[in-house]
Design a protein around this motif. Structure first.
Motif, PDB file in Angstrom:
ATOM      1  N   VAL A  72      62.569  88.487  40.006  1.00  0.00           N
ATOM      2  CA  VAL A  72      62.140  87.668  41.077  1.00  0.00           C
ATOM      3  C   VAL A  72      60.755  86.975  40.707  1.00  0.00           C
ATOM      4  CG1 VAL A  72      61.184  87.870  43.425  1.00  0.00           C
ATOM      5  CG2 VAL A  72      62.745  89.428  42.701  1.00  0.00           C
ATOM      6  N   ILE A  73      60.678  85.702  41.210  1.00  0.00           N
ATOM      7  CA  ILE A  73      59.628  84.715  40.781  1.00  0.00           C
ATOM      8  C   ILE A  73      58.853  84.215  41.997  1.00  0.00           C
ATOM      9  CG2 ILE A  73      58.764  82.731  39.335  1.00  0.00           C
ATOM     10  CD1 ILE A  73      61.011  83.085  37.336  1.00  0.00           C
ATOM     11  N   GLY A  74      57.775  84.380  41.981  1.00  0.00           N
ATOM     12  CA  GLY A  74      56.971  83.607  43.072  1.00  0.00           C
ATOM     13  C   GLY A  74      55.951  82.637  42.529  1.00  0.00           C
ATOM     14  N   ASP A 130      51.874  76.101  49.435  1.00  0.00           N
ATOM     15  CA  ASP A 130      52.915  76.421  49.748  1.00  0.00           C
ATOM     16  C   ASP A 130      53.414  77.562  48.997  1.00  0.00           C
ATOM     17  OD1 ASP A 130      53.134  74.328  51.555  1.00  0.00           O
ATOM     18  OD2 ASP A 130      54.708  73.113  50.425  1.00  0.00           O
ATOM     19  N   PHE A 131      54.161  78.596  49.478  1.00  0.00           N
ATOM     20  CA  PHE A 131      54.487  80.011  48.754  1.00  0.00           C
ATOM     21  C   PHE A 131      55.912  79.776  48.655  1.00  0.00           C
ATOM     22  CE2 PHE A 131      56.344  84.242  48.978  1.00  0.00           C
ATOM     23  CZ  PHE A 131      55.538  84.792  47.861  1.00  0.00           C
ATOM     24  N   ILE A 132      56.603  80.004  47.411  1.00  0.00           N
ATOM     25  CA  ILE A 132      58.025  79.784  47.237  1.00  0.00           C
ATOM     26  C   ILE A 132      58.186  81.082  46.592  1.00  0.00           C
ATOM     27  CG2 ILE A 132      59.803  78.620  46.112  1.00  0.00           C
ATOM     28  CD1 ILE A 132      56.541  76.729  46.901  1.00  0.00           C
ATOM     29  N   LEU A 133      59.210  81.803  47.022  1.00  0.00           N
ATOM     30  CA  LEU A 133      59.818  82.925  46.385  1.00  0.00           C
ATOM     31  C   LEU A 133      61.271  82.696  45.946  1.00  0.00           C
ATOM     32  CD1 LEU A 133      58.870  86.120  45.728  1.00  0.00           C
ATOM     33  CD2 LEU A 133      60.550  86.478  47.527  1.00  0.00           C
ATOM     34  N   THR A 134      61.420  82.911  44.947  1.00  0.00           N
ATOM     35  CA  THR A 134      62.963  82.780  44.186  1.00  0.00           C
ATOM     36  C   THR A 134      63.558  84.177  43.688  1.00  0.00           C
ATOM     37  OG1 THR A 134      62.453  80.669  43.520  1.00  0.00           O
ATOM     38  CG2 THR A 134      64.505  81.571  42.642  1.00  0.00           C
ATOM     39  N   VAL A 135      64.616  84.608  44.132  1.00  0.00           N
ATOM     40  CA  VAL A 135      65.321  85.853  43.872  1.00  0.00           C
ATOM     41  C   VAL A 135      66.558  85.671  43.031  1.00  0.00           C
ATOM     42  CG1 VAL A 135      66.566  87.827  44.962  1.00  0.00           C
ATOM     43  CG2 VAL A 135      64.583  86.812  46.039  1.00  0.00           C
ATOM     44  N   TYR A 142      66.835  97.410  47.482  1.00  0.00           N
ATOM     45  CA  TYR A 142      65.592  97.849  47.661  1.00  0.00           C
ATOM     46  C   TYR A 142      64.586  97.374  46.491  1.00  0.00           C
ATOM     47  CZ  TYR A 142      62.024 101.476  47.257  1.00  0.00           C
ATOM     48  OH  TYR A 142      60.756 102.198  47.512  1.00  0.00           O
ATOM     49  N   MET A 143      64.869  97.163  45.397  1.00  0.00           N
ATOM     50  CA  MET A 143      63.817  96.640  44.369  1.00  0.00           C
ATOM     51  C   MET A 143      63.578  95.278  44.563  1.00  0.00           C
ATOM     52  SD  MET A 143      63.137  99.478  43.090  1.00  0.00           S
ATOM     53  CE  MET A 143      61.848  98.513  42.254  1.00  0.00           C
ATOM     54  N   THR A 144      64.447  94.676  45.146  1.00  0.00           N
ATOM     55  CA  THR A 144      64.250  92.960  45.471  1.00  0.00           C
ATOM     56  C   THR A 144      62.905  93.203  46.522  1.00  0.00           C
ATOM     57  OG1 THR A 144      66.272  92.310  45.032  1.00  0.00           O
ATOM     58  CG2 THR A 144      64.991  90.775  46.547  1.00  0.00           C
ATOM     59  N   SER A 176      59.302  91.953  45.310  1.00  0.00           N
ATOM     60  CA  SER A 176      58.875  90.648  46.191  1.00  0.00           C
ATOM     61  C   SER A 176      57.542  90.885  46.960  1.00  0.00           C
ATOM     62  CB  SER A 176      59.943  90.258  47.504  1.00  0.00           C
ATOM     63  OG  SER A 176      61.256  89.654  46.691  1.00  0.00           O
ATOM     64  N   GLU A 177      57.203  92.092  47.235  1.00  0.00           N
ATOM     65  CA  GLU A 177      55.908  92.315  48.028  1.00  0.00           C
ATOM     66  C   GLU A 177      54.800  92.557  47.021  1.00  0.00           C
ATOM     67  OE1 GLU A 177      52.719  93.444  50.250  1.00  0.00           O
ATOM     68  OE2 GLU A 177      54.676  92.336  50.778  1.00  0.00           O
ATOM     69  N   GLU A 178      55.297  93.051  45.922  1.00  0.00           N
ATOM     70  CA  GLU A 178      54.307  93.024  44.841  1.00  0.00           C
ATOM     71  C   GLU A 178      53.888  91.511  44.423  1.00  0.00           C
ATOM     72  OE1 GLU A 178      55.200  95.016  41.292  1.00  0.00           O
ATOM     73  OE2 GLU A 178      55.759  97.107  42.408  1.00  0.00           O
TER      74      GLU A 178
END
Length: 282
Positions: A197-199, A206-211, A258-260, A264-266
């Motif tokens: 995961v990359i944020g 802007d906040f972008i999260l890529t899974v 679960y780990m995603t 992601s929260e981290e």
């Protein structure tokens, strides 16, 4: 593996030369690992003469034939145009995510990793997270561009039509100037990525999260600012149905989900703190 049906090795990067039974050949690390009983010709693009990496004020272009070793080396030798490209800190961790020997690094290509379209492909993770756009050449002489998030469509699946050739991927300067955070997890120290995961927070906020890796294709979430934990969790649940989580020997879908959410929260918390520090310094 044997590929004993090949009759010709053709040095070309012109899609007009493609015909059924052909395969584009870059590094060939996956092709020669899995073999084939149906291919007739290999179209060798390694002598196309494409510059591996080209940096301008507008961003970074990565040729499909750029090797992992060349990409890794670029992270330590930046041109003046890249002085404020903080997101380049992702290059080396994503190269390391191959968990491969130097022999693989020196032949495996960025384009090959993208077109193989494995969920754990780290070049998919890198270029999708930085809003990469793929330049695709077609056999009829036309070309098109599309986001990397639309190029890789599933486990081993892409949106490339027969004969189409990935020429390059361009990363825009606005994404390269972002603050970033990355988390990667596998079931073993030297195992294939089970979650990556990359944020990022762009200069405008802007906040972008890529899974990637945990899902069969890249999933990207966008917010106007860094979201709260509840907002992010709800957005993840809405964007990733359970069927989209990958299921193989490198991780069960329940574990990947679960780990995603946890990683992601981290990332969200890390970038929220960084954003507050940036605002306080202004």
């Amino acid at each position: 593996m044997d590929i004993n049906t090949i009759t010709d090795l053709v040095p070309t990067s012109d899609p007009a030369h493609w015909r059924p039974g052909d395969a584009w050949l870059g590094g060939g690390t996956v092709l020669f690992s899995y073999g084939s009983q149906s291919l007739q010709r290999l179209l060798d693009i390694t002598r196309a003469g494409w510059k591996p990496l080209s940096a301008t004020d507008g961003g970074l272009e990565i040729a499909a034939t750029c090797t992992v070793a060349e990409l890794y080396a670029f992270a330590g030798d930046l041109p003046a145009a890249a002085a404020d490209w903080t997101a380049l800190e992702l290059l080396r961790p994503c190269c390391d995510a191959f968990v491969a020997s130097f022999k693989i690094w020196n032949v495996s290509t960025v384009g090959g990793n993208l077109c193989t379209a494995l969920p754990a492909g780290p070049m998919t993770s890198l270029t999708a997270a930085l809003d990469g756009r793929a330049l695709v050449l077609s056999p009829d002489g036309t070309q098109r561009t599309l986001p990397v998030t639309e190029l890789v469509t599933g486990d081993g699946q892409t949106s490339l039509a027969p004969g189409e050739l990935l020429r390059s991927v361009s990363l825009p300067a606005h994404a390269l100037r972002a603050r970033t955070a990355m988390r990667r997890l596998s079931l073993s120290n030297l195992g294939r990525s089970g979650v990556l995961v990359i944020g990022r927070v762009d200069p405008g906020g802007d906040f972008i999260l890529t899974v990637t890796a945990s899902t069969v294709r890249p999933v990207q979430l966008r917010f106007g600012s860094v979201p709260g934990p509840g907002e992010l969790r709800g957005a993840l649940d809405a964007a990733i149905p359970f069927a989209l989580y990958h299921d193989d020997v490198h991780g069960l879908p329940q574990w990947r989900q679960y780990m995603t959410e946890r990683l992601s929260e981290e990332i969200r918390a890390e970038l929220a703190e960084a954003s507050q520090e940036m605002k306080a310094a202004q």
